[in-house]
Each structure stands twice: as structure tokens, then as C-alpha cells.
Design a protein around this motif. Structure first.
Motif, PDB file in Angstrom:
ATOM      1  N   ASN A 109       2.933 -73.585 -80.349  1.00 13.28           N
ATOM      2  CA  ASN A 109       2.255 -73.119 -81.555  1.00 13.28           C
ATOM      3  C   ASN A 109       0.831 -72.771 -81.156  1.00 13.28           C
ATOM      4  O   ASN A 109       0.012 -73.656 -80.898  1.00 13.28           O
ATOM      5  CB  ASN A 109       2.278 -74.204 -82.623  1.00 13.28           C
ATOM      6  N   LEU A 110       0.528 -71.499 -81.087  1.00 10.39           N
ATOM      7  CA  LEU A 110      -0.776 -71.048 -80.621  1.00 10.39           C
ATOM      8  C   LEU A 110      -1.895 -71.285 -81.621  1.00 10.39           C
ATOM      9  O   LEU A 110      -3.068 -71.185 -81.263  1.00 10.39           O
ATOM     10  CB  LEU A 110      -0.710 -69.561 -80.248  1.00 10.39           C
ATOM     11  N   THR A 111      -1.548 -71.624 -82.847  1.00 14.33           N
ATOM     12  CA  THR A 111      -2.584 -71.897 -83.857  1.00 14.33           C
ATOM     13  C   THR A 111      -3.142 -73.304 -83.718  1.00 14.33           C
ATOM     14  O   THR A 111      -4.114 -73.656 -84.379  1.00 14.33           O
ATOM     15  CB  THR A 111      -2.049 -71.710 -85.292  1.00 14.33           C
ATOM     16  N   GLU A 112      -2.527 -74.113 -82.854  1.00 15.05           N
ATOM     17  CA  GLU A 112      -2.943 -75.511 -82.695  1.00 15.05           C
ATOM     18  C   GLU A 112      -3.509 -75.806 -81.305  1.00 15.05           C
ATOM     19  O   GLU A 112      -3.586 -76.961 -80.896  1.00 15.05           O
ATOM     20  CB  GLU A 112      -1.758 -76.430 -82.980  1.00 15.05           C
ATOM     21  N   LEU A 113      -3.918 -74.778 -80.580  1.00 21.84           N
ATOM     22  CA  LEU A 113      -4.442 -74.996 -79.229  1.00 21.84           C
ATOM     23  C   LEU A 113      -5.711 -75.844 -79.244  1.00 21.84           C
ATOM     24  O   LEU A 113      -5.849 -76.777 -78.457  1.00 21.84           O
ATOM     25  CB  LEU A 113      -4.712 -73.659 -78.539  1.00 21.84           C
ATOM     26  N   ALA A 114      -6.636 -75.525 -80.136  1.00 22.90           N
ATOM     27  CA  ALA A 114      -7.880 -76.297 -80.213  1.00 22.90           C
ATOM     28  C   ALA A 114      -7.604 -77.714 -80.705  1.00 22.90           C
ATOM     29  O   ALA A 114      -8.129 -78.687 -80.148  1.00 22.90           O
ATOM     30  CB  ALA A 114      -8.898 -75.604 -81.117  1.00 22.90           C
TER      31      ALA A 114
END
Length: 135
Positions: A58-63
Motif C-alpha cells: 500500500n503506497l499510501t502508507e509508506l510514511a
């Protein structure tokens, strides 16, 4: 004198380790090269995700997965192939050398140090930063 000032302003991003980033260009690149696996919104639910052995991240949760700091260096090197993923079966991207065609554009890491990569990667990073979930 005026041309000297314009020249200095043109070089300022290079001196500071910051390059021009275009999230709109990054969005277009994402939809062309990444959305098939990672999904239109970056959640790892693209149409190919169901047939992959390893589910796309899930690239929206990298940070969020990195203590609230976008893991710039790791993401840059995954995209441009310097840190290949076994789950991709080859260095990422599987589309060839598009993102790794050159390492001549600096992007500033959280440490302040520049990371050299290509302009498409810089633009894609700008988009990925935009889609990070905020708590």
C-alpha cells in the motif's frame, strides 16, 4: 549582470540538492507504470494484485510505516532498480530502464543529502508524497 542572476537562479536547485518536482507528471507516470499492480489510488489493490505471489504494498502508507517520515532513499532505489525486489521477478520497474535511464537529477533526502536519480523518479516521488495518508 541580469544574465548572471538568471544563471545563478537556474543553478540554485542543483546547489541545494533539490530538483523541480512535478506531481502531475508523477501521477501520469504512476497510472502508466504502477497502477496495474498497486491500484489507481496506490492501496496495493490493482487488477494484477490477485495473481501476484507477493501482494503489492500500500503506497499510501509508506510514511506511516516509517515512523511518519517518507522513506525517500529506499523508495527512489526501489523504483530505479538499485534496490531490486524479488517479488517483482526482476529489478523494478518491470517495464525496463525507463526510470533508471540516468542518475543525473538530485533529490533531497530527509538527512539533507542529495540522492541522484532520474527526472521521472523525482516526479513519481512527488506524487507518492502527495498520496501519503495523514493521521
Amino acid at each position: 549582470m541580469r544574465s548572471l542572476i538568471i544563471f545563478a537562479l537556474a543553478l540554485a536547485p542543483l546547489a541545494s540538492g533539490v530538483s523541480a518536482q512535478d506531481a502531475d507528471v508523477g501521477r501520469a507516470l504512476y497510472h502508466t507504470h504502477c497502477a496495474t499492480c498497486h491500484g489507481l489510488e496506490g492501496r496495493g489493490d490493482g487488477p494484477m494484485s490477485g495473481v501476484l505471489t507477493v501482494k503489492p504494498v500500500n503506497l499510501t502508507e509508506l510514511a506511516a510505516a516509517n515512523g511518519g517520515v517518507f522513506p525517500l532513499e529506499r523508495v527512489v532505489m526501489r523504483i530505479d532498480g538499485r534496490d531490486p525486489l524479488v517479488s517483482h521477478g526482476s529489478p523494478m520497474p518491470v517495464y525496463g530502464d525507463y526510470f533508471a535511464r540516468s542518475f543525473d537529477v538530485p533529490i533531497k533526502a530527509p538527512s539533507g543529502q542529495p540522492v541522484m536519480t532520474s527526472q521521472p523518479v523525482v516526479d513519481l516521488i512527488a506524487y507518492l508524497r502527495e498520496i501519503q495518508k495523514s493521521d
